[in-house]
Enzyme design. Sequence first.
Site, PDB file in Angstrom:
ATOM      1  N   HIS A   1     -16.219  -4.161   8.444  1.00  0.00           N
ATOM      2  CA  HIS A   1     -17.674  -4.155   8.557  1.00  0.00           C
ATOM      3  C   HIS A   1     -18.226  -2.739   8.356  1.00  0.00           C
ATOM      4  O   HIS A   1     -17.965  -1.849   9.145  1.00  0.00           O
ATOM      5  CB  HIS A   1     -18.062  -4.687   9.939  1.00  0.00           C
ATOM      6  CG  HIS A   1     -19.520  -4.850  10.155  1.00  0.00           C
ATOM      7  ND1 HIS A   1     -20.126  -4.537  11.351  1.00  0.00           N
ATOM      8  CD2 HIS A   1     -20.509  -5.304   9.337  1.00  0.00           C
ATOM      9  CE1 HIS A   1     -21.412  -4.797  11.271  1.00  0.00           C
ATOM     10  NE2 HIS A   1     -21.672  -5.258  10.060  1.00  0.00           N
TER      11      HIS A   1
ATOM     12  N   GLU B   1     -17.002  -5.065   3.855  1.00  0.00           N
ATOM     13  CA  GLU B   1     -18.281  -5.766   3.940  1.00  0.00           C
ATOM     14  C   GLU B   1     -19.356  -4.715   4.143  1.00  0.00           C
ATOM     15  O   GLU B   1     -19.245  -3.873   5.032  1.00  0.00           O
ATOM     16  CB  GLU B   1     -18.270  -6.759   5.107  1.00  0.00           C
ATOM     17  CG  GLU B   1     -19.473  -7.695   5.165  1.00  0.00           C
ATOM     18  CD  GLU B   1     -20.734  -7.047   5.722  1.00  0.00           C
ATOM     19  OE1 GLU B   1     -21.841  -7.530   5.389  1.00  0.00           O
ATOM     20  OE2 GLU B   1     -20.624  -6.071   6.491  1.00  0.00           O
TER      21      GLU B   1
ATOM     22  N   ASP C   1     -23.778  -3.452   3.292  1.00  0.00           N
ATOM     23  CA  ASP C   1     -25.163  -3.770   2.928  1.00  0.00           C
ATOM     24  C   ASP C   1     -25.618  -2.759   1.887  1.00  0.00           C
ATOM     25  O   ASP C   1     -25.199  -1.599   1.915  1.00  0.00           O
ATOM     26  CB  ASP C   1     -26.074  -3.663   4.150  1.00  0.00           C
ATOM     27  CG  ASP C   1     -25.492  -4.364   5.365  1.00  0.00           C
ATOM     28  OD1 ASP C   1     -25.676  -5.583   5.469  1.00  0.00           O
ATOM     29  OD2 ASP C   1     -24.866  -3.685   6.199  1.00  0.00           O
TER      30      ASP C   1
ATOM     31  N   HIS D   1     -27.461  -0.133   5.865  1.00  0.00           N
ATOM     32  CA  HIS D   1     -27.894  -1.331   6.577  1.00  0.00           C
ATOM     33  C   HIS D   1     -29.365  -1.265   6.951  1.00  0.00           C
ATOM     34  O   HIS D   1     -30.114  -2.226   6.751  1.00  0.00           O
ATOM     35  CB  HIS D   1     -27.052  -1.520   7.841  1.00  0.00           C
ATOM     36  CG  HIS D   1     -27.523  -2.645   8.706  1.00  0.00           C
ATOM     37  ND1 HIS D   1     -28.461  -2.466   9.705  1.00  0.00           N
ATOM     38  CD2 HIS D   1     -27.207  -3.970   8.717  1.00  0.00           C
ATOM     39  CE1 HIS D   1     -28.704  -3.628  10.290  1.00  0.00           C
ATOM     40  NE2 HIS D   1     -27.958  -4.556   9.707  1.00  0.00           N
TER      41      HIS D   1
END
Length: 264
Positions: A18, A45, A47, A60
């Site tokens: 993450h 993972e 953003d 993010h």
Amino acid sequence: MNRRRDLYHPGKPVILAHRGGMAESPENTREAVSAMLAVGVRAMETDVRHSSDGVPVLAHDVTLARRFGDPRDISTVPWRELAALRDVDGAAPLRLDELLAEHPDVVVNIDAKTDEVVGPVLRAVRQARATERVCLTAFSSRRVARMARITGERVMLGAGMADAARLVALARMRERAAASRLVGAGPARAIQVPLTFRGVPVVTPRFVAAAHAAGHVVHVWTVNDPDEMDRLLDLGVDGVVTDVPSLAVEVFARRGLTPWPEVG
């Protein structure tokens, strides 16, 4: 016929770091990528947002405040200014095209945070020839549908939260066959969900079974407890998104699993 080679496979669980493993390294940075690779994790993972001049940046938050102490929205700042910033850990921001170029073996699961970033993300993926090692997703089902149309579904795609909510409802009604209509008749998707949503359990045996019946994979975020990882793997989920990739590697190793399985 779409001959896409899927990135994720039911029954082949993976570890997704993450934001690169934000409990162990500065999130969304080169340092995080290096750290996750060092423990054997190759899937990140993350953003992506865009600068004012359209550069896709791993980030993010809407603003730079939490990580960089700057109150401005990322989308209002040109890349040349962003590049000069350093976060609370002294790390520089990272562009998506840089990540794809510098780490050609890293799998990148991309949450496109805005409609405007879709174009920059797709250009970066295309220019890096990385269509077989990215998964494109978003909270917005409409945005995912747009990415599906633009790419012709020649890339692995996720499912928006509205689609995931429909799958939860279908699972409760035991309509597993209807799960194939979750996102249309196209290829399988990566259904990436939290354990619960607004107090309602999401990842249940019925939910996993409904997703698998349609060929989809289930990834759960954000899982940092080893007992929870074991429980989810026993339930048959296909991946855990975690802030602590080194811990997830230990759990997988104890179960005879590798962070990224070879698929024949």
